[in-house]
Design a protein around this motif. Structure first.
Motif, PDB file in Angstrom:
ATOM      1  N   VAL A  47      32.931  42.927  19.072  1.00  0.00           N
ATOM      2  CA  VAL A  47      34.408  42.841  18.906  1.00  0.00           C
ATOM      3  C   VAL A  47      34.064  43.980  20.644  1.00  0.00           C
ATOM      4  CG1 VAL A  47      35.062  44.630  17.774  1.00  0.00           C
ATOM      5  CG2 VAL A  47      36.463  42.638  18.244  1.00  0.00           C
ATOM      6  N   LYS A 106      33.063  41.446  23.257  1.00  0.00           N
ATOM      7  CA  LYS A 106      33.702  40.425  23.286  1.00  0.00           C
ATOM      8  C   LYS A 106      34.745  40.016  24.216  1.00  0.00           C
ATOM      9  CE  LYS A 106      35.046  37.732  19.784  1.00  0.00           C
ATOM     10  NZ  LYS A 106      34.243  36.801  18.358  1.00  0.00           N
ATOM     11  N   LYS A 107      35.588  41.196  24.762  1.00  0.00           N
ATOM     12  CA  LYS A 107      36.549  41.995  25.191  1.00  0.00           C
ATOM     13  C   LYS A 107      36.217  41.262  26.571  1.00  0.00           C
ATOM     14  CE  LYS A 107      40.530  44.693  21.745  1.00  0.00           C
ATOM     15  NZ  LYS A 107      40.081  45.447  21.550  1.00  0.00           N
ATOM     16  N   GLU A 116      36.283  38.672  27.976  1.00  0.00           N
ATOM     17  CA  GLU A 116      37.370  37.682  27.809  1.00  0.00           C
ATOM     18  C   GLU A 116      37.805  38.456  29.373  1.00  0.00           C
ATOM     19  OE1 GLU A 116      39.950  38.108  25.201  1.00  0.00           O
ATOM     20  OE2 GLU A 116      38.387  37.485  23.767  1.00  0.00           O
ATOM     21  N   ILE A 125      36.287  36.563  31.865  1.00  0.00           N
ATOM     22  CA  ILE A 125      36.337  35.238  32.172  1.00  0.00           C
ATOM     23  C   ILE A 125      38.161  35.400  32.786  1.00  0.00           C
ATOM     24  CG2 ILE A 125      37.534  33.182  30.886  1.00  0.00           C
ATOM     25  CD1 ILE A 125      35.079  34.170  28.914  1.00  0.00           C
ATOM     26  N   GLU A 126      38.263  36.220  32.932  1.00  0.00           N
ATOM     27  CA  GLU A 126      40.531  36.577  33.512  1.00  0.00           C
ATOM     28  C   GLU A 126      39.976  36.790  35.160  1.00  0.00           C
ATOM     29  OE1 GLU A 126      43.842  39.068  32.190  1.00  0.00           O
ATOM     30  OE2 GLU A 126      42.766  38.063  30.883  1.00  0.00           O
ATOM     31  N   ARG A 127      38.498  37.490  35.117  1.00  0.00           N
ATOM     32  CA  ARG A 127      38.609  37.625  36.012  1.00  0.00           C
ATOM     33  C   ARG A 127      37.559  36.423  37.419  1.00  0.00           C
ATOM     34  NH1 ARG A 127      36.634  43.546  36.034  1.00  0.00           N
ATOM     35  NH2 ARG A 127      36.616  43.850  38.593  1.00  0.00           N
ATOM     36  N   ASP A 128      37.406  35.507  36.531  1.00  0.00           N
ATOM     37  CA  ASP A 128      36.705  34.496  37.202  1.00  0.00           C
ATOM     38  C   ASP A 128      35.021  35.036  37.044  1.00  0.00           C
ATOM     39  OD1 ASP A 128      38.441  33.258  36.993  1.00  0.00           O
ATOM     40  OD2 ASP A 128      39.497  33.292  38.985  1.00  0.00           O
ATOM     41  N   ARG A 162      33.903  29.307  30.574  1.00  0.00           N
ATOM     42  CA  ARG A 162      33.350  28.911  28.935  1.00  0.00           C
ATOM     43  C   ARG A 162      32.844  27.413  29.741  1.00  0.00           C
ATOM     44  NH1 ARG A 162      34.738  31.956  24.141  1.00  0.00           N
ATOM     45  NH2 ARG A 162      36.695  33.047  24.414  1.00  0.00           N
TER      46      ARG A 162
END
Lengths: 256, 840
Positions: free
Chosen positions: B811, B814-815, B818, B821-824, B828
């Motif tokens: 986990v 996973k964080k 994420e 992903i937020e910071r490009d 996905r």
């Protein structure tokens, strides 16, 4: 019936009708998309939303000056700019018969390609009306039903859903404030997700941070893929941590 | 030998001498006892295909045994003459017993066989064309041979010389009557053995052993008889029996009828087998048995080809029953160590049994039967509770015995599992008790040494066991993942501090090696690094490090273990110390004249040292002298390195001042800068109020001032007198110079009262570790995704896990995914949320 339509077979005519009901596109667009998709309505609709073709429809004529007049009726001009906003927006929606607390306002914003929450710029309004081929309020009012129906298509809804996030957070920010996110979810997912109340309750109780785009997007996938009692949920999957935590939180409730 | 051979026999010798060539010297010794007439046999003795190793043993037998048979037979081991691979087709290679001559000669002596002088030998006239013999020849000649054979069978004097009989047999061959002679002889032998059968059956014997003795005697006599008969009729054997297909050699003929008439007779066979098995059981029970008897009878069975058919299986069955019973009894009544000693002895005994009287072909089956019954069937018990005790007591001999025995039955994996469990349990026992934190690392080192010793001494450094050891240590260390790094680091801290009791570099190096041995199993080495830098910083900044060499030694060991990256930060700290030393000596060289007090400044690179767990003292105003020197140094430093900024960390500094309380009491006081700043105020006046002190030293935090004053007036060394007296300081108190202060030593060190910072420091370490881990995870994710471009969620998680040096839940990964992903950095895939792709 238009000349183009007459040339088609009956099943093809039905297909065009179905296509237009879903997408709200014009006849020429419909025929183009359906031809591309070998007359498979589903494929054609998907293509349309994935990559809307730019086809000049000739059967509707929108009078720009009339639109200008409508715009001026609701718009406010001040130092900050020129837009339909606040009370202007409210009366615009009221005139349309749209409750600002309903999802309709968001649908409209989506159709107009609005960039800022609670605001239509002049350009957004004029282009939006043209795109919808509406030259007055009545036409737009009538169009609302089609637009609402359009969202029954998964693909269309997904696009709309993604738009709502961008629209809600605004162009500068990367994440959506929790409070606003909850409000928007309550609008767009109303009647679409059984555990929406539980999700909102979970967020209010356990989560006090803004919502990321990823979490926003995957919640929709979660709703689509995971059954009501969440028995097919795999916690080792790629779900965002927030959704993992929600499942932990929700399971005891869901099982009852 | 040949020189003693009579001239007249030269022809025969010649004909045989072709076979000569394999004889050896020891045989020659034996031969010297033999009469001249048997010389021909001598030549023949070494069978061309008989294994050379077999013959000397026969001779040893021949020279040892003898009297018991009553015939003065020189050997009690007739089977030794017999080649065990006997079959009718190979009979010719074995029909010449090596020890025969000696035996033959002695038999002749006791049997009164007439010894014919060599010159008296009559030579029968034969026509060269082998013409027909007269009818009377056959009858007459046979009568002669028959009477000789009968004499042999009845142990009577034969009445003819060997030479005469030999010649007679030769004559039969000449007249092409070999087959007739052979047939008649066969009937003779058969009839005799038929009688022997009846005799053995009718013999009244008191017990099983007596029966075995009687049978053995019958067998030995038979062997003797056959040897003698064969010698008498040597031409028949050699020129007819051996060379004719489908005809047995005389020796084999004897064996054939002995087997048929005697050994394989159901009653005799039953009694023999039972007798043998009972004898062996008696021996297993600790009784003395006649091993020669057993050996002889087993040889008989082997010679007759009955060993595996008749004896082996019942023997193995009996063995299994015997040891099943025994092991059942002892596994409960003896402790594991004693049981193993006993069974090891049993295996030894059985092996010895094979060497002494069983056939070596039984070895594998016998040993594996015993192993299975006494070891394999009890593996669980053996590696059960009893093992822990052996391990606890480090009983090398018993452990290595267990290892070897279990290895024999291929049950090492059971022992390995128990060993792994033992390590886990004992290790957990050592580290789980929080109240013993101070002892834990020392105990672990002792435990590890002991375990290593067992691995090396008892388990032969077996790789699998070494792996189980490693796995065990790693597993139990996880019981206290969070605490262990700090405990190990604290332990090293104490050992590298000045005042440790380590006497030599060697001792230190050995100790550090042992610590590294434990360090290796720490689950979160990154946290160790954080703790280590903190401890190192304490040692270096407070001058408590025992020696720079020791520090470097430890660092080099960590580097070897974990790579250069691991020690980067630590080495930077060491470099700062080095640079500071040079800087200070430059400073003193250039500006030393301007210094009124000795000063040593440590210049620390920002970021290389652990963050301070407590805040610098706000507002502290130093005595003028120190302020001046601080400015002097700052100028010097900035002049050397323009653009750099120095920040003084006064709370980390110490200062030594000379104090005179009264003419008799002069002390050297080492204290913090804040403490000294307060003390210096008393140079001007003897008494100050709390408020006056606060104003003078400029510290804004009232609690901090209270702590400083408390350390000066309320602890062991009361260098100030507080009015009113008491343990706590109030803002209304007044302080005076303690002019009556005395202490036996000149140098004193004032303790600082600090806020309890251990909990806070612990928290700080936690935060720092957590933060570092986030970066490490993100770095790993980006590294992997950059290489792979696209990856499934689960694959990414497992690749990241394999790259990290600390334990982490998925986990947490996973964080960070994420976040990325937020910071490009990642996105996905549109149609598959489980698939990530790298955003370049």
């Amino acid at each position: 019936m238009s000349a183009e339509l007459k040339k088609l077979t009956r099943p093809q005519q039905t297909a065009v009708e179905n296509f237009r009901n879903v997408t709200g596109g014009g006849i020429k667009t419909a025929i183009f998309c359906l031809q591309q998709a070998k007359w498979n309505v589903e494929v054609a609709v998907d293509d349309f939303f994935a990559n809307p073709p730019d086809i000049e429809e000739d059967d509707v004529k929108v009078d720009s000056s009339k639109l200008e007049n409508i715009y001026q009726k609701y718009a406010v001009k001040d130092e900050e700019g020129d837009a339909i906003t606040d009370s202007g927006l409210e009366s615009f929606l009221t005139d349309l018969g749209v409750n600002p607390e309903e999802v309709d306002s968001l649908i409209l914003a989506w159709q107009f390609g609005a960039a800022t929450l609670g605001e239509f710029s002049k350009e957004e309004f004029l282009n939006g009306m043209k795109k919808l081929r509406c030259s007055n309020m009545d036409e737009l009012k009538k169009k609302m039903d089609t637009l609402r129906a359009q969202l029954h298509d998964d693909r269309a809804f997904k696009e709309f859903y993604a738009f709502v996030f961008e629209y809600g957070k605004g162009p500068e920010k990367k994440v959506l404030d929790l409070e606003l996110a909850i409000a928007l979810w309550q609008l767009v997912l109303k009647g679409k997700y059984k555990h929406l109340d539980l999700w909102v309750k979970f967020l209010t109780e356990k989560h006090n941070r803004a919502i990321s785009k990823d979490t926003w997007a995957l919640l929709l996938e979660f709703i689509k893929q995971i059954n009501e009692n969440m028995s097919n949920y795999d916690s080792d999957g790629a779900w965002p941590v927030l959704i993992d935590e929600f499942v932990d939180y929700a399971l005891p409730h869901v099982k009852q | 030998m040949q020189s003693s051979t009579p001239q007249s026999r030269k022809r025969k010798v010649d004909s045989i001498s072709q076979l000569e060539g394999a004889g050896d010297e020891s045989e020659a010794d034996q031969k010297s006892l033999a009469p001249a007439t048997t010389a021909a046999e001598q030549q023949n003795a070494p069978s061309p295909t008989a294994p050379a190793s077999k013959r000397p043993r026969h001779k040893a037998d021949a020279s040892v045994d003898g009297d018991e048979t009553g015939y003065n037979v020189a050997t009690a081991d007739p089977a030794a003459f017999y080649h065990p691979s006997s079959s009718s087709s190979s009979s010719r290679t074995m029909s010449a017993p090596g020890g025969a001559p000696g035996k033959v000669s002695s038999l002749r002596h006791s049997g009164g066989l007439t010894k014919a002088p060599a010159k008296k030998i009559s030579v029968n006239i034969r026509t060269s064309d082998g013409g027909k013999p007269s009818g009377s020849f056959e009858t007459e000649a046979w009568r002669k041979i028959q009477s000789a054979v009968a004499a042999v069978h009845t142990r009577q004097s034969v009445g003819f010389t060997l030479e005469q009989l030999y010649q007679t047999a030769e004559d039969f061959l000449t007249f092409k009557l070999a087959e007739t002679l052979y047939k008649r002889l066969e009937t003779e032998i058969q009839e005799h053995l038929q009688k022997e059968q009846s005799r053995v059956l009718s013999e009244r014997v008191s017990d099983e052993e007596a029966f075995l003795v009687a049978l053995n005697k019958t067998w030995l006599v038979h062997c003797d008889n056959m040897t003698l008969i064969r010698n008498m009729l040597l031409p028949l054997d050699r020129k007819y029996a051996v060379t004719t297909t489908g005809v047995r050699s005389l020796w084999d003929l004897g064996l054939f009828y002995f087997r048929q008439k005697v050994a394989s007779h159901p009653e005799i066979q039953r009694k023999t087998l039972l007798g043998l098995l009972h004898q062996i059981q008696a021996e297993r029970n600790g009784n003395t048995v006649d091993r020669n008897l057993l050996k002889s009878l087993i040889r008989m069975y082997i010679t007759l080809g009955l060993y595996s058919e008749v004896f082996e299986k019942p023997f193995l069955d009996a063995t299994e029953i015997y040891y099943t019973e025994e092991s059942k009894q002892y596994i409960t009544s003896l402790d594991v160590a004693k049981y193993l000693i006993r069974m090891e002895g049993r295996l030894e005994e059985e092996s010895n049994r094979i060497n002494v009287y069983l056939d070596s072909s039984t070895r594998k089956a016998l040993i594996s039967t015993v192993e299975r019954v006494v070891i394999s069937n009890h593996v669980d018990t053996l590696v059960g509770a009893g093992l822990d005790q052996l391990l606890d007591e480090t009983r090398h001999t018993d452990l290595s015995r267990m290892f070897e025995l279990l290895e024999r039955v291929d049950a090492l994996k059971n022992l390995r599992g128990a060993w792994n469990t033992y390590i886990k349990n004992r290790g957990k026992g050592i580290i789980i008790d929080k109240s013993r934190d101070k002892q834990i690392v020392e105990d672990l080192l002792t435990f590890k040494s002991r375990i290593d010793e067992i691995l090396a001494n008892s388990f032969h450094k077996n790789d699998d066991f070494a792996y189980a050891l490693k796995e065990g240590f790693e597993a139990f260390m996880k019981e206290r993942t969070d605490a262990m790094p700090n405990l190990v680091s604290s332990y090293i801290h104490k050992k590298l501090q000045s005042g440790n009791k380590i006497t030599s570099d060697m001792e230190l190096e050995q100790l550090l090696d042992r610590v590294i041995n434990i360090f290796r199993f720490l689950p979160s080495k990154d946290k160790f690094e954080t703790c280590y830098t903190r401890h190192l910083s304490k040692r270096l900044l407070f001058g408590k490090s025992a020696s720079a060499d020791s520090e470097k030694l430890m660092i080099s060991k960590l580097k070897t273990e974990c790579g250069a990256q691991f020690t980067q930060k630590i080495e930077k700290m060491m470099n700062d110390m080095e640079t500071s030393r040079e800087l200070n000596s430059d400073f003193k060289e250039q500006r030393g004249d301007e210094l009124k007090a000795d000063m040593n400044v440590l210049v620390l690179t920002h970021g290389s040292w652990p963050e301070e767990p407590f805040k610098p003292i706000a507002g502290l105003r130093l005595p003028a002298l120190l302020t001046a020197q601080q400015e002097l140094f700052t100028k010097f430093y900035v002049g050397k390195h323009s653009g750099r900024k120095l920040t003084f960390l006064h709370h980390r500094s110490t200062c030594t001042v000379r104090a005179m309380f009264n003419p008799k009491s002069r002390k050297e006081i080492t204290a913090s800068l804040a403490q000294v700043s307060v003390l210096m105020l008393f140079n001007e006046t003897d008494s100050l109020t709390f408020q006056e002190i606060a104003d003078a030293i400029g510290i804004t935090d009232v609690e901090e001032i209270k702590r400083i004053l408390q350390s000066l007036a309320c602890l062991k060394f009361k260098v100030l007198n507080k009015e009113p007296k008491g343990k706590d300081v109030a803002t209304t108190d007044t302080f005076a110079w303690a002019s009556g202060f005395t202490y036996k030593l000149t140098k004193i060190k004032l303790n600082q009262l600090q806020m309890k910072d251990t909990a806070e420091e612990e928290k700080k370490i936690e935060e720092e570790t957590a933060e570092n881990r986030k970066f490490a995870i993100q770095a790993a994710v980006v590294r992997i995704m950059k290489a792979r471009k696209e990856l499934q969620h689960n694959q990414l998680i497992s690749e990241v896990l394999s790259q990290l040096r600390f334990p982490v839940k998925s986990v947490a990964i996973k964080k960070e995914i994420e976040t990325l992903i937020e910071r490009d950095y990642l996105k996905r895939k549109d149609d598959d949320q489980n698939l990530y792709s790298y955003v370049a």
